[in-house]
Design an enzyme around this catalytic site. Structure first.
Site: not given
Length: 423
Positions: A255, A258, A322-323, A356, A415
Site C-alpha cells: 500500500q 501507491h 479501507e483495507h 486488489d 390525501h
C-alpha cells in the site's frame, strides 16, 4: 514507522488522523477547469490535455484499430491473468443480483422492488507510472451486470498520445462502450457536463489524484452522482504473536508504494512482532523500484502496541480502514466483531493485493475513514432501486381506513380523499 506504545483511548483520534492537506487553493484551480470545460467543451479538453499531459490530440476517441493494436502488444500471460481475474470478479458480483420478490403486506396489497441499471456511467482510470487497468475490471463488471447501457471510460494519454495497452485489453474484455484519451479534472468535467464528443453521464466512478478527487466532490454538488468520497489508499493490519513479520511488511509496503500520501497502520499485541516487522521493512524496502514513494508513505504511518485483542479491535474499528488484514489466531471469530472496514482479509495467507486484483471482491473502497458509513463498489452502486405497489379493490378496502386516519391526523384532506372516492 513511528512506534506508539499502549496509548490511552483519549489519544486515539489524534493518532488515527490521516495526512491532511490544504485544499483551498486546489479547489479554485479545479473550479476554473470545470467551468472552462462546461463552457467550451472539446476545445477546453484539448487545451488541458496539452497543458497537463504534454500531448496535443486531434481526436481523443480510441478506435477499434487502436484497441486491436494494443491487444497485439500485450503478452498472452497478462491476457490470461486479466481474463482469470475478470472471471472471478464476475463470479462474485453476479451473486449480488436478485429477482424482484412480491411481498403481500396484507391481503390485496402487493409491494415489490426492482433494480434498474443507471443508463449512463463514467469511469475514470488513472494512468501515469501505475496504469490501473485492474480498476476497469472492478468497475465495468458490476456495471455490465447491473444493465448500464452506456459505459464511458476516460484515462490520461502518455506522451505519444496513447493509453497503456493493458487498459485497452481490459476494456475490450469487459465491454466498455466508448474510450477516451482524457485525464485529470478535464476528464471528470467532460463526463459530468458532456462535450461535442464525450457523452454526459449520470454517475462517475474511479480513483484519482487530489485534483480528480476534488473535481468529483465539486461536480457532486451540481447533481452528478459519484461512487464515494475518496482519499489516498490505506491499509491497517491487526497482528498477534501468530503473525508472520515478513508477510506483514510486504502488505504494508504494497500500500505504501501507491503514493507518498498513502498511509499504513500496524496494530499489534506483540512487541516482538513489531520489532521483526521493522527489520523486514528495511530489508524489503531496499529492493523496491518505488522505494522512495513507499518511504515517504511510511513517514505518515504508525505501529501501535496495545495490551490485548479487545483493545486492538476497538482501535481498528475506530480507524475504519479501507483495507483491514487480520493476521491473528481466531481471525474468523474476530472478523465478526469488525464494524468499520472497506474490505477485510483473514489470516496469514490472504494478502491485500489478491483483493486488489483477482480474488473476486471489489477493490474500489471507501478511504479516509468513510468506511464508517460507506460500502465498497458493488452491483448496487450501478443500479437504482424502484419500488412498486399494486392494490386490488379488496386490498384498498383493507388498508383504506388506515390511510384516511393518518392523512386526517396530518391535516392532508386531499390525501384522505384520494382513498375515500375509491371506497
Amino acid at each position: 514507522m513511528q512506534l506508539i506504545q499502549f496509548p490511552q483511548q483519549k489519544e486515539w483520534p489524534a493518532l488515527l488522523q490521516r495526512p491532511v492537506m490544504d485544499t483551498s487553493s486546489l479547489q479554485e484551480k479545479v473550479k476554473a477547469v470545470l467551468h472552462d470545460v462546461k463552457q467550451n467543451g472539446d476545445a477546453a479538453v484539448k487545451k488541458y490535455t496539452q497543458q497537463f499531459d504534454g500531448v496535443e490530440l486531434q481526436n481523443a476517441y480510441v478506435t477499434n484499430r487502436e484497441i486491436d493494436e494494443a491487444i497485439s502488444l500485450v503478452s498472452d500471460e497478462l491476457k490470461l491473468a486479466i481474463k482469470t481475474a475478470a472471471d472471478n470478479i464476475i463470479s462474485f458480483h453476479e451473486k449480488q443480483l436478485s429477482p424482484p420478490e412480491i411481498i403481500e403486506t396484507m391481503p390485496g396489497v402487493q409491494c415489490w422492488r426492482r433494480s434498474v441499471g443507471i443508463e449512463k456511467v463514467g469511469l475514470y482510470i488513472p494512468g501515469g507510472s501505475a496504469p490501473l487497468f485492474s480498476t476497469i475490471l472492478m468497475l465495468v463488471t458490476p456495471a455490465m451486470l447491473a444493465g448500464c447501457k452506456e459505459i464511458i471510460l476516460c484515462s490520461p494519454p502518455n506522451k505519444e498520445g496513447k493509453l497503456h495497452p493493458a487498459i485497452l485489453v481490459a476494456a475490450r474484455i469487459t465491454g466498455v462502450t466508448k474510450i477516451f484519451k482524457v485525464g485529470g479534472v478535464q476528464a471528470i468535467a467532460a463526463m459530468a457536463y458532456g462535450t461535442e464528443t464525450i457523452p454526459q453521464v449520470y454517475k462517475i466512478f474511479g480513483p484519482g489524484n487530489q485534483y480528480v478527487t476534488c473535481a468529483k466532490q465539486l461536480i457532486q454538488q451540481e447533481g452528478i452522482a459519484i461512487d464515494m468520497p475518496a482519499g489516498p489508499s490505506e491499509v491497517c493490519i491487526l497482528a498477534d504473536d501468530t503473525a508472520e513479520p515478513a508477510f506483514i511488511a510486504a502488505d504494508l509496503l504494497s500500500q505504501a508504494e501507491h503514493g507518498p500520501d498513502s498511509q499504513v497502520l500496524l496494530v499489534s499485541t506483540s512487541a516482538s512482532v513489531i520489532r521483526e516487522v521493522e527489520k523486514e521493512l528495511d530489508k524489503q524496502l531496499a529492493l523496491l523500484p518505488r522505494r522512495d514513494i513507499a518511504l515517504q508513505a511510511l513517514n505518515n504511518s504508525k505501529a501501535i502496541l496495545v495490551s490485548d485483542m479487545g483493545e486492538a479491535v476497538d482501535l481498528v474499528n475506530a480507524y475504519a480502514a479501507e483495507h483491514l488484514i487480520l493476521c491473528c489466531r481466531n481471525n474468523v471469530e474476530i472478523s465478526d466483531t469488525i464494524t468499520n472496514a472497506g474490505s477485510v482479509f483473514l489470516g496469514n495467507y490472504s494478502p491485500e493485493s489478491v483483493g486488489d486484483y483477482a480474488s473476486g471482491t471489489n477493490h474500489t473502497l471507501p478511504t479516509n475513514g468513510y468506511a464508517r458509513m460507506y460500502s465498497g463498489v458493488s452491483v448496487d452502486s450501478f443500479v437504482k432501486k424502484i419500488t412498486f405497489q399494486r392494490l386490488s379493490a379488496q386490498g384498498l378496502q383493507n388498508i383504506g381506513q388506515t390511510v384516511i386516519t393518518m392523512a386526517d391526523a396530518e391535516g392532508l384532506e386531499a390525501h384522505a380523499n384520494a382513498v375515500r372516492v375509491r371506497l
